[in-house]
Design a protein around this motif. Structure first.
Motif, PDB file in Angstrom:
ATOM      1  N   ARG A 344       0.951  -1.247  -0.070  1.00  7.84           N
ATOM      2  CA  ARG A 344      -0.011   0.264   0.169  1.00  7.84           C
ATOM      3  C   ARG A 344       0.586   1.073   0.092  1.00  7.84           C
ATOM      4  O   ARG A 344       2.305   1.289   0.590  1.00  7.84           O
ATOM      5  CB  ARG A 344      -0.818  -0.214   0.790  1.00  7.84           C
ATOM      6  CG  ARG A 344      -2.190  -0.976   1.312  1.00  7.84           C
ATOM      7  CD  ARG A 344      -2.681  -0.896   2.782  1.00  7.84           C
ATOM      8  NE  ARG A 344      -4.125  -2.172   2.482  1.00  7.84           N
ATOM      9  CZ  ARG A 344      -5.493  -1.261   1.388  1.00  7.84           C
ATOM     10  NH1 ARG A 344      -5.233  -0.551   0.737  1.00  7.84           N
ATOM     11  NH2 ARG A 344      -6.197  -2.696   1.683  1.00  7.84           N
ATOM     12  N   TYR A 345       0.235   2.529  -0.334  1.00  7.55           N
ATOM     13  CA  TYR A 345       1.035   3.087  -0.685  1.00  7.55           C
ATOM     14  C   TYR A 345       0.050   4.752   0.542  1.00  7.55           C
ATOM     15  O   TYR A 345      -0.734   4.839   0.483  1.00  7.55           O
ATOM     16  CB  TYR A 345       1.086   4.461  -2.213  1.00  7.55           C
ATOM     17  CG  TYR A 345       1.917   3.525  -2.851  1.00  7.55           C
ATOM     18  CD1 TYR A 345       3.346   3.648  -3.198  1.00  7.55           C
ATOM     19  CD2 TYR A 345       1.288   2.184  -3.945  1.00  7.55           C
ATOM     20  CE1 TYR A 345       4.392   3.120  -4.175  1.00  7.55           C
ATOM     21  CE2 TYR A 345       2.718   1.491  -4.069  1.00  7.55           C
ATOM     22  CZ  TYR A 345       3.978   1.952  -5.035  1.00  7.55           C
ATOM     23  OH  TYR A 345       4.728   1.385  -5.060  1.00  7.55           O
ATOM     24  N   TYR A 346       0.720   5.451   1.080  1.00  2.36           N
ATOM     25  CA  TYR A 346       0.636   6.262   1.504  1.00  2.36           C
ATOM     26  C   TYR A 346       1.237   8.292   1.167  1.00  2.36           C
ATOM     27  O   TYR A 346       2.220   8.148   1.221  1.00  2.36           O
ATOM     28  CB  TYR A 346       0.741   6.390   2.623  1.00  2.36           C
ATOM     29  CG  TYR A 346      -0.023   4.694   3.827  1.00  2.36           C
ATOM     30  CD1 TYR A 346      -0.777   5.430   4.219  1.00  2.36           C
ATOM     31  CD2 TYR A 346       0.776   3.837   3.648  1.00  2.36           C
ATOM     32  CE1 TYR A 346      -2.121   3.515   4.752  1.00  2.36           C
ATOM     33  CE2 TYR A 346       0.518   2.892   4.198  1.00  2.36           C
ATOM     34  CZ  TYR A 346      -0.781   2.925   4.325  1.00  2.36           C
ATOM     35  OH  TYR A 346      -2.101   1.395   4.968  1.00  2.36           O
ATOM     36  N   ALA A 347       0.378   9.216   1.877  1.00  2.46           N
ATOM     37  CA  ALA A 347       0.593   9.736   2.213  1.00  2.46           C
ATOM     38  C   ALA A 347       0.106  11.033   2.322  1.00  2.46           C
ATOM     39  O   ALA A 347      -0.816  10.879   3.990  1.00  2.46           O
ATOM     40  CB  ALA A 347      -0.522  11.227   0.445  1.00  2.46           C
ATOM     41  N   PHE A 348       1.445  12.592   2.809  1.00  5.76           N
ATOM     42  CA  PHE A 348       0.569  12.653   4.343  1.00  5.76           C
ATOM     43  C   PHE A 348       0.240  14.231   3.398  1.00  5.76           C
ATOM     44  O   PHE A 348       0.718  15.046   2.848  1.00  5.76           O
ATOM     45  CB  PHE A 348       2.259  13.188   5.009  1.00  5.76           C
ATOM     46  CG  PHE A 348       2.996  11.389   5.662  1.00  5.76           C
ATOM     47  CD1 PHE A 348       2.419  11.429   6.507  1.00  5.76           C
ATOM     48  CD2 PHE A 348       4.185  10.900   4.815  1.00  5.76           C
ATOM     49  CE1 PHE A 348       3.226  10.185   7.279  1.00  5.76           C
ATOM     50  CE2 PHE A 348       4.010  10.068   5.323  1.00  5.76           C
ATOM     51  CZ  PHE A 348       4.232   9.742   6.362  1.00  5.76           C
ATOM     52  N   MET A 349      -0.973  14.274   4.232  1.00  9.49           N
ATOM     53  CA  MET A 349      -1.909  15.653   3.696  1.00  9.49           C
ATOM     54  C   MET A 349      -1.874  16.665   5.376  1.00  9.49           C
ATOM     55  O   MET A 349      -1.779  16.431   6.701  1.00  9.49           O
ATOM     56  CB  MET A 349      -3.397  15.374   3.807  1.00  9.49           C
ATOM     57  CG  MET A 349      -4.216  16.286   3.699  1.00  9.49           C
ATOM     58  SD  MET A 349      -6.385  16.311   3.648  1.00  9.49           S
ATOM     59  CE  MET A 349      -5.932  15.005   2.292  1.00  9.49           C
ATOM     60  N   ASN A 350      -1.372  17.859   5.165  1.00  4.79           N
ATOM     61  CA  ASN A 350      -1.276  18.811   5.686  1.00  4.79           C
ATOM     62  C   ASN A 350      -2.319  19.460   6.216  1.00  4.79           C
ATOM     63  O   ASN A 350      -3.260  20.056   5.713  1.00  4.79           O
ATOM     64  CB  ASN A 350       0.119  20.397   5.366  1.00  4.79           C
ATOM     65  CG  ASN A 350       0.043  21.331   6.012  1.00  4.79           C
ATOM     66  OD1 ASN A 350       0.081  21.502   7.339  1.00  4.79           O
ATOM     67  ND2 ASN A 350       0.194  22.544   5.297  1.00  4.79           N
ATOM     68  N   THR A 351      -3.011  19.652   7.578  1.00  2.03           N
ATOM     69  CA  THR A 351      -3.844  19.541   8.702  1.00  2.03           C
ATOM     70  C   THR A 351      -4.029  21.087   8.836  1.00  2.03           C
ATOM     71  O   THR A 351      -5.311  21.402   8.942  1.00  2.03           O
ATOM     72  CB  THR A 351      -4.714  18.353   8.800  1.00  2.03           C
ATOM     73  OG1 THR A 351      -3.922  18.481   9.683  1.00  2.03           O
ATOM     74  CG2 THR A 351      -4.675  17.659   8.437  1.00  2.03           C
ATOM     75  N   SER A 352      -3.160  21.587   9.258  1.00  2.00           N
ATOM     76  CA  SER A 352      -2.485  23.037  10.276  1.00  2.00           C
ATOM     77  C   SER A 352      -1.523  23.314   9.670  1.00  2.00           C
ATOM     78  O   SER A 352      -0.118  22.421  10.328  1.00  2.00           O
ATOM     79  CB  SER A 352      -3.856  23.045  11.289  1.00  2.00           C
ATOM     80  OG  SER A 352      -2.313  21.549  11.990  1.00  2.00           O
ATOM     81  N   THR A 353      -1.477  24.651   9.748  1.00  3.80           N
ATOM     82  CA  THR A 353      -0.214  25.191   9.994  1.00  3.80           C
ATOM     83  C   THR A 353       0.386  26.393  10.703  1.00  3.80           C
ATOM     84  O   THR A 353      -0.670  26.934  10.778  1.00  3.80           O
ATOM     85  CB  THR A 353       0.091  25.655   8.518  1.00  3.80           C
ATOM     86  OG1 THR A 353       0.628  24.541   7.669  1.00  3.80           O
ATOM     87  CG2 THR A 353       2.072  26.494   8.433  1.00  3.80           C
ATOM     88  N   GLY A 354       0.772  26.005  12.038  1.00  2.00           N
ATOM     89  CA  GLY A 354       0.951  27.015  12.784  1.00  2.00           C
ATOM     90  C   GLY A 354       2.326  27.290  13.279  1.00  2.00           C
ATOM     91  O   GLY A 354       3.196  26.979  12.705  1.00  2.00           O
ATOM     92  N   ASP A 355       2.320  28.134  14.413  1.00  2.00           N
ATOM     93  CA  ASP A 355       3.639  29.222  14.818  1.00  2.00           C
ATOM     94  C   ASP A 355       4.835  27.588  15.346  1.00  2.00           C
ATOM     95  O   ASP A 355       5.681  27.731  15.144  1.00  2.00           O
ATOM     96  CB  ASP A 355       3.713  30.246  15.827  1.00  2.00           C
ATOM     97  CG  ASP A 355       3.142  31.708  15.262  1.00  2.00           C
ATOM     98  OD1 ASP A 355       3.015  31.142  13.396  1.00  2.00           O
ATOM     99  OD2 ASP A 355       2.669  31.828  16.255  1.00  2.00           O
ATOM    100  N   ASP A 356       4.137  26.658  15.736  1.00  2.00           N
ATOM    101  CA  ASP A 356       4.837  25.133  16.004  1.00  2.00           C
ATOM    102  C   ASP A 356       5.457  24.738  15.447  1.00  2.00           C
ATOM    103  O   ASP A 356       5.972  23.941  15.654  1.00  2.00           O
ATOM    104  CB  ASP A 356       3.912  24.939  17.436  1.00  2.00           C
ATOM    105  CG  ASP A 356       3.584  25.885  18.698  1.00  2.00           C
ATOM    106  OD1 ASP A 356       4.695  26.375  18.965  1.00  2.00           O
ATOM    107  OD2 ASP A 356       2.816  25.838  19.165  1.00  2.00           O
ATOM    108  N   GLY A 357       5.002  24.231  13.948  1.00  2.00           N
ATOM    109  CA  GLY A 357       5.192  23.750  13.044  1.00  2.00           C
ATOM    110  C   GLY A 357       3.711  23.061  11.919  1.00  2.00           C
ATOM    111  O   GLY A 357       2.296  23.925  12.135  1.00  2.00           O
ATOM    112  N   TYR A 358       3.406  21.980  12.165  1.00  2.00           N
ATOM    113  CA  TYR A 358       2.729  21.839  10.925  1.00  2.00           C
ATOM    114  C   TYR A 358       2.394  20.208  11.748  1.00  2.00           C
ATOM    115  O   TYR A 358       3.192  18.871  12.015  1.00  2.00           O
ATOM    116  CB  TYR A 358       3.537  21.183  10.077  1.00  2.00           C
ATOM    117  CG  TYR A 358       4.547  22.938   8.625  1.00  2.00           C
ATOM    118  CD1 TYR A 358       4.007  22.864   7.802  1.00  2.00           C
ATOM    119  CD2 TYR A 358       5.433  22.447   9.096  1.00  2.00           C
ATOM    120  CE1 TYR A 358       3.679  23.822   7.064  1.00  2.00           C
ATOM    121  CE2 TYR A 358       6.473  23.737   8.385  1.00  2.00           C
ATOM    122  CZ  TYR A 358       5.413  24.462   8.044  1.00  2.00           C
ATOM    123  OH  TYR A 358       6.658  25.702   7.052  1.00  2.00           O
TER     124      TYR A 358
END
Length: 398
Positions: A344-358
């Motif tokens: 199986r293949y997996y992707a990493f979706m960005n759900t939030s971006t803040g000052d502390d990181g992702y």
């Protein structure tokens, strides 16, 4: 005594009956537990393997410092050209004209040679010497035939002159002419024999008769086989050396019958050498065979290797190749954007971006064609990823 015996039997029967009537405990149901990277264990009903892989999404948090340290980048899926390919296997080979076997036309006893498999030789280089009494005899016969030819030529010219003046008969002239022509043919045949064993007939004389001959490399290349033992007699059928020139390597692929109609001259290929490394190298289809091998129902496809591939290859190496037979545009992500776990293949979706990181959500995706630079996204995964920000570089660090 008998009374006590019967009482004991009765008590045992009563105890056994009471034990059988006790209610058996109910089998407890087992709940399946699983974890995400951020959550605590929770209880769910057991899922099927497919449901579990797709719905068990993991959450990852990456600080801005780590994001920069690992060289991570964000991006989105886009429409790109995707190559359709078929898979084939084969081996590395050279054309037949780049192979040579060294033999002696007349057998002889082998002398010492310093050459070993892997040594490079130039065309015309002496690679071994042989000796035999037959070489001496052949040179003697040649010198004797030459002397006799001179004599017969003089006889023929004299009788020709006499016949013209009607001093001798025509039959006598014809006999002299015949003997002269036969000897001339004999001398020429002996000359060719000497040339075949690398003796220059023009240098053969009574003071210069050799008992040995030299064998020369017919092509430039690498020695791959050596069957030269000092003192061994080499028959004309014995292969003493085998030489291969690797200047023009090519691929011989085996393509299955069901795919062969898709293969055409000029199509690009990408191939790899599993036993050597995982890199892909390029080439091009040059010839497509016209017959099917009955043993495995495959057709031979001859491919040329791109000249820019400056890699060390060995004749006979097993290779795996992708032949690109068509191209179409579809929804794709860079190869670095996906990770593979088993099948199986997996992707990493960005759900939030803040000052502390992702914060990234790991999701299962359906893939189609896999090219060198991009991977085709298919099915429901296309709608799931469309317009979404993804981790396109550095996913393997999560």
């Amino acid at each position: 005594m008998k009374i006590h015996f019967y009482i004991s039997i009765l008590l045992l029967v009563l105890l056994f009956t009471n034990a059988c009537q006790e209610k058996k405990p109910e089998k407890s149901s087992v709940k399946k537990q699983f974890f995400t990277e951020k959550s605590t264990p929770k209880t769910e009903e057991a899922l099927s393997p497919d449901e579990e892989e797709i719905t068990d999404d993991a959450i990852f948090t990456v600080s801005q410092a780590k994001f920069d340290e690992y060289g991570m980048k964000l991006g989105t899926a886009s429409m790109q050209d995707v190559d359709e390919s078929i898979t084939a296997a084969g081996y590395i080979e050279v054309p037949n004209e780049n192979k040579a076997e060294v033999r002696s036309y007349i057998g002889g006893y082998l002398q010492t040679t310093p050459l070993l498999p892997g040594d490079y030789v130039n065309k015309g280089q002496v690679i071994i010497s042989l000796s035999n009494l037959e070489y001496i005899q052949l040179q003697q016969e040649y010198l004797q035939a030459k002397e006799e030819l001179v004599y017969l030529k003089e006889v023929y010219e004299r009788k020709k002159t006499l016949a013209e003046e009607n001093i001798t008969s025509i039959n006598s002239r014809q006999q002299a002419e015949s003997e002269y022509n036969i000897m001339k043919t004999n001398v020429e045949g002996l000359r060719k024999k000497l040339q075949l064993i690398n003796i220059d007939p023009n240098k053969v004389n009574a003071e210069n008769i050799s008992s040995s001959i030299n064998l020369y490399a017919p092509i430039s290349g690498y020695i791959t086989k050596v069957n030269a033992v000092k003192g061994k007699f080499a028959e004309p059928t014995d292969v003493i050396f085998e030489i291969i020139n690797t200047d023009h390597l090519h691929l011989e692929l085996k393509v299955y019958e069901k795919d062969i109609l898709k293969v055409k001259k000029g199509q690009k290929i990408a191939f790899r050498i599993p036993e050597a490394d995982s890199e892909n190298y390029s080439g091009e289809v040059f010839l497509v065979g016209k017959t099917i091998d009955d043993a495995d129902r495959t057709v031979s496809v001859h491919c040329h290797i791109t000249k820019e591939n400056k890699i060390p290859m060995v004749i006979g190496m097993y290779i795996e190749a992708d032949i690109f037979v068509a191209s179409h545009e579809n929804f794709c992500v860079p190869v670095e954007a996906l990770i593979r776990e088993e099948s199986r293949y997996y992707a990493f979706m960005n759900t939030s971006t803040g000052d502390d990181g992702y914060t990234f959500k790991k999701i299962h995706v359906e893939v189609g064609e896999i090219n060198e630079d991009c991977i085709e996204i298919t099915g429901k995964s296309r709608q799931q990823l469309e317009g979404k920000e993804l981790l396109v570089e550095g996913a393997f660090n999560l």
